[in-house]
Design an enzyme around this catalytic site. Sequence first.
Site, PDB file in Angstrom:
ATOM      1  N   LYS A 187      -4.952   5.272   8.119  1.00 22.66           N
ATOM      2  CA  LYS A 187      -6.043   5.304   7.143  1.00 22.66           C
ATOM      3  C   LYS A 187      -7.150   4.391   7.637  1.00 22.66           C
ATOM      4  CE  LYS A 187      -7.253   4.437   2.366  1.00 22.66           C
ATOM      5  NZ  LYS A 187      -6.792   4.219   0.986  1.00 22.66           N
TER       6      LYS A 187
ATOM      7  N   LYS B  80      -6.169   9.962   7.355  1.00 24.19           N
ATOM      8  CA  LYS B  80      -7.241   9.939   6.359  1.00 24.19           C
ATOM      9  C   LYS B  80      -8.376   9.073   6.843  1.00 24.19           C
ATOM     10  CE  LYS B  80      -8.033   8.236   1.754  1.00 24.19           C
ATOM     11  NZ  LYS B  80      -7.541   7.467   0.659  1.00 24.19           N
TER      12      LYS B  80
HETATM   13  C1  PBG Z   1      -6.848   3.706  -2.334  1.00 28.19           C
HETATM   14  C2  PBG Z   1      -7.443   5.036  -2.047  1.00 28.19           C
HETATM   15  C3  PBG Z   1      -8.771   5.301  -1.705  1.00 28.19           C
HETATM   16  C4  PBG Z   1      -8.851   6.690  -1.547  1.00 28.19           C
HETATM   17  C5  PBG Z   1      -7.596   7.218  -1.800  1.00 28.19           C
HETATM   18  N1  PBG Z   1      -6.741   6.172  -2.085  1.00 28.19           N
HETATM   19  C6  PBG Z   1      -9.937   4.400  -1.635  1.00 28.19           C
HETATM   20  C7  PBG Z   1     -10.073   3.442  -0.523  1.00 28.19           C
HETATM   21  O1  PBG Z   1      -9.185   3.255   0.292  1.00 28.19           O
HETATM   22  O2  PBG Z   1     -11.137   2.803  -0.477  1.00 28.19           O
HETATM   23  C8  PBG Z   1     -10.087   7.428  -1.161  1.00 28.19           C
HETATM   24  C9  PBG Z   1     -10.040   8.899  -1.430  1.00 28.19           C
HETATM   25  C10 PBG Z   1     -11.356   9.565  -1.319  1.00 28.19           C
HETATM   26  O3  PBG Z   1     -12.363   8.988  -0.865  1.00 28.19           O
HETATM   27  O4  PBG Z   1     -11.414  10.753  -1.673  1.00 28.19           O
HETATM   28  N2  PBG Z   1      -6.243   3.722  -3.596  1.00 28.19           N
END
Ligand code: PBG
Length: 331
Positions: free
Chosen positions: A196, A248
Amino acid sequence: MSPTLRPRRLRQSAPMRRLVAETRIHPAQLVLPMFVAEGLSEPRPISSMPGQVQHTLDSAAREVERAIAAGVGGIMLFGVPQQKDAVGSGATDPDGILNRATAFLAERFGDATVVQTDLCLDEFTDHGHCGVLHGDGSVDNDATLERYADMAIAQAEAGSQLLGLSGMMDGQVDHVRAALDAAGHQGTAILGYSAKYASALYGPFREAVDSSLTGDRKTYQQDPANRREGLREALLDLAEGADIVMVKPASLYLDVLADVAAASDVPVWAYQVSGEYAMVEAAAERGWIDRDRLVTESITSIIRAGADTVLTYWAVEQAEWLQTRGIGARS
Ligand code: PBG
């Protein structure tokens, strides 16, 4: 000299192209992320994500019904609480919005679809970070693991079937697995948000969950410059027992996705995040691109790169197209 090798032969008609297509989208490969907010009487539109809303329990139930009817593979729930604090108490409270929404939806739909939950503290903390903080304001990895363990048990008890560990703390899969097993939840599966990245593409999501974050997440999410490290993170999650691994965002990280898909012996998912959604919607609103074509092209490309399943805000719409128009449908 006329060519003897003519790849265009296989492109000359729609049936021929359909016959030789290497990648097809099936509705069951799509997972719908959904936001459920506390204290709403009506669903509230998210302006940075046109077409998406913060749901009430009732509107969430209607949307899940629609997703099931379209054949979507599952739903991923995010909670938007009214109260936040330093440790994200709402995340572990059985009456917290995410756990309540999970129980409500799992009871109604848990046999028809896979109810999944985001396991991270950022929606619940007043500082907006994915974990709890040291005195100096930095994120305390190991103290956060204890919070994740409690959150995992709360979510499993609410009926979540697949926990999406999105906080990027070291050792989170191992720690949550051990806690679930010790509490008798051996059957609850873990989706590791393994690779991520600290991406600007999460911008619209911050509005979706009323995020309180002021800084950034660069001390725990990955540097977009690093490809090899994405594979390493996925391999660590596999070693820790992740049932599914994820990359992601999706579209800008297809190289990482391909690397993970080549190495993984469990399913590989990708998350087409809020910014990927918002960019397409915004350009389409201005009439600059063909929205529907691009939606299908983007999801197809993510699957082509190696994703078995895609989390996408277009999940229901794309699945309905497959039913009605057969775009990319298995034939
Ligand atoms: C963290 C989380 C995020 C997203 C999914 N889970 C936010 C981040 O890491 O800042 C982002 C998903 C998206 O942008 O569609 N809980």
